[in-house]
Write a protein that holds these residues in place. Structure first.
Motif, mmCIF file in Angstrom:
data_model
loop_
_atom_site.group_PDB
_atom_site.id
_atom_site.type_symbol
_atom_site.label_atom_id
_atom_site.label_comp_id
_atom_site.label_asym_id
_atom_site.label_seq_id
_atom_site.Cartn_x
_atom_site.Cartn_y
_atom_site.Cartn_z
ATOM 1 N N LEU A 71 0.870 -1.206 0.200
ATOM 2 C CA LEU A 71 0.255 0.438 0.392
ATOM 3 C C LEU A 71 0.673 1.703 0.160
ATOM 4 N N PRO A 79 -2.795 0.930 -3.895
ATOM 5 C CA PRO A 79 -2.994 -0.437 -3.402
ATOM 6 C C PRO A 79 -2.340 -1.749 -4.287
ATOM 7 N N THR A 135 -11.965 -1.501 -5.647
ATOM 8 C CA THR A 135 -11.507 -2.223 -4.560
ATOM 9 C C THR A 135 -11.586 -1.280 -3.676
ATOM 10 N N VAL A 157 -11.206 0.894 0.042
ATOM 11 C CA VAL A 157 -10.258 2.206 0.491
ATOM 12 C C VAL A 157 -10.598 2.868 2.150
ATOM 13 N N ASP A 158 -10.041 2.775 2.990
ATOM 14 C CA ASP A 158 -11.112 3.336 4.416
ATOM 15 C C ASP A 158 -10.024 4.384 4.396
ATOM 16 N N LYS A 209 -13.118 3.856 -3.626
ATOM 17 C CA LYS A 209 -13.444 2.741 -4.257
ATOM 18 C C LYS A 209 -11.710 3.107 -5.640
ATOM 19 N N THR A 210 -10.656 1.988 -5.665
ATOM 20 C CA THR A 210 -10.253 2.233 -6.262
ATOM 21 C C THR A 210 -10.726 1.930 -7.904
ATOM 22 N N CYS A 245 -6.745 -0.445 3.487
ATOM 23 C CA CYS A 245 -6.779 -1.352 2.563
ATOM 24 C C CYS A 245 -6.307 -2.436 2.185
ATOM 25 N N ASN A 246 -7.810 -3.743 2.393
ATOM 26 C CA ASN A 246 -7.514 -5.104 2.283
ATOM 27 C C ASN A 246 -6.741 -5.497 3.583
#
Length: 416
Positions: free
Chosen positions: A128, A151, A163, A165-166, A181-182, A206-207
């Motif tokens: 990241l 990411p 994907t 992402v916070d 969001k990506t 992220c993830n």
């Protein structure tokens, strides 16, 4: 004997020819195999093997598997096994996401073709990267900092679009959360400047992977109108004391105190239109500048400004004359002129360094020379050398503290 040798040579030749024929192995060319692929979508790093279940001889000439991917084009050769033939894709292909086109080719003839897809490998070792800037912005409704998040999976492949992402950012006691969001490999968000100065702290997730803490400093916006005032030890124009000019606490339009080190310029214009300047650096929003008192009665108009941003009010500062008269002593031959002793407003000797100017004219009142001296122990001395001022009539003008005195000199010895 000759016949015997010839017979032996022919036997050896026939024997060699017979051995060569038995050593030659004719390969089998096969073009009727059908490859199977376990699935059409793989995770990056997963083993990808194409296979065909067909009994083959070890000397079989196999078709070649041509692979075209984001890495480029490569050729994979088959391996004959007990159960058939396999084509194993190398890691440099299996670890890169994207579409992979494959063709089974023999002698430039395409026997079979297809497409597989490789997706990111999301694990605890994901990457990241985050970029944040500018790292300093101005308070208000215009400026902002941008956070860009990239990411990636364990093999440095970008994650798929959308994907989650916070994003979290904190200013003072308030924490703001933003769901992103990506898209096109990245996720990004503009973080607006608050109205107060301070620090913005930013982080992203992220993830399951967290970014490092990033910071942007919020500086005050441009200064707004402010006031100035002054202090001094006395109001006399003695050319010796210091007057101190001071600003009020300078703030921006949102009430933030301007940054320490902001340059504030002070300008004082005297009654002759001559400008004097001094500068001060702000500390705690206040800037101070100092100027020397004038050496004669005067009134100054003073203002201050922060270049390109704000201006102060204008104040008037008056200076009184430190003395109203002074003695002048001229020698008998009129060539030595002593100004003083000069006493100031408390009957003390005027301070050293006060300028005394002497202007010399000829008998036709044409300017000859200007001399400048300074007081020492209340006196200033001038000498009219005979080599430069021969006998004759001259007019001298003495000026100090704005007071002018005029004398006619006869360098033959007479004074008026």
């Amino acid at each position: 004997m000759k016949k015997a040798y010839l017979l032996l040579f022919l036997l050896a030749f026939v024997s060699c020819s017979s051995d060569n024929k038995t050593a030659v192995i004719v390969p089998t060319i096969i073009d009727d195999i059908t490859l199977t692929v376990p699935k059409n979508e793989f995770i990056a790093g997963e083993s990808i093997v194409f296979s065909a279940h067909k009994k083959l001889k070890t000397n079989t000439v196999l078709p070649q598997l041509v692979i075209e991917s984001t890495f480029g084009v490569i050729v994979v050769n088959g391996v004959i096994t007990e159960t058939g033939v396999t084509y194993t894709l190398p890691n440099l292909i299996t670890r890169r996401i994207g579409l992979v086109d494959w063709q089974l080719v023999l002698n430039s003839k395409i026997l079979q073709s297809g497409i597989i897809k490789i997706t990111p490998n999301i694990t605890k070792n994901n990457g990241l990267e985050s970029y944040f800037g500018p790292r300093s912005i101005s308070a208000g409704d215009i400026d902002f900092s941008m956070l860009v998040i990239v990411p990636s999976d364990v093999y440095d492949n970008p994650v798929i679009d959308n994907t989650a992402v916070d994003l979290k950012y904190q200013f003072e006691n308030e924490v703001t959360e933003v769901a992103l969001k990506t898209k096109d490999l990245i996720a990004w968000n503009n973080i607006p400047a608050p109205h107060k100065s301070g620090r913005i702290l930013v982080t992203a997730l992220c993830n399951g992977i967290k970014s490092k803490e990033l910071t942007s400093i919020v500086f005050p916006a441009n200064a707004t109108t402010f006031k100035i005032d002054y202090t001094r030890d006395h109001a006399y124009a003695d050319g010796n004391q210091i007057i101190r000019f001071r600003t009020s606490i300078i703030k921006d339009e949102y009430g933030n105190v301007i940054s320490d080190g902001t340059l504030v310029s002070f300008t004082a214009e005297n009654s002759n239109g001559i400008q004097l300047q001094a500068v001060g650096l702000s500390i705690g929003g206040v800037a101070i500048a100092k100027m020397l008192h004038p050496d004669e009665k005067d009134t100054w108009k003073v203002d201050a400004y922060v270049t390109g941003a704000a201006k102060s009010n204008t104040i008037n500062v008056s200076f009184k004359t430190a003395f109203s008269d002074y003695p002048v002593n001229i020698s008998k031959d009129n060539r030595r002129i002593i100004v003083g002793p000069i006493t100031s407003f408390m009957d003390q000797l005027a301070p050293d360094g006060l300028l005394v100017r002497l202007t010399i004219f000829d008998h036709n009142h044409q300017l000859i020379e200007k001399k400048v001296s300074t007081l020492q122990n209340g006196n200033a001395t001038f000498f009219l050398d005979a080599d430069f001022y021969p006998s004759g009539n001259y007019t001298i003008e003495i000026k100090t503290a704005g007071i002018i005195k005029t004398y006619n000199l006869d360098l033959n010895g007479n004074t008026n």
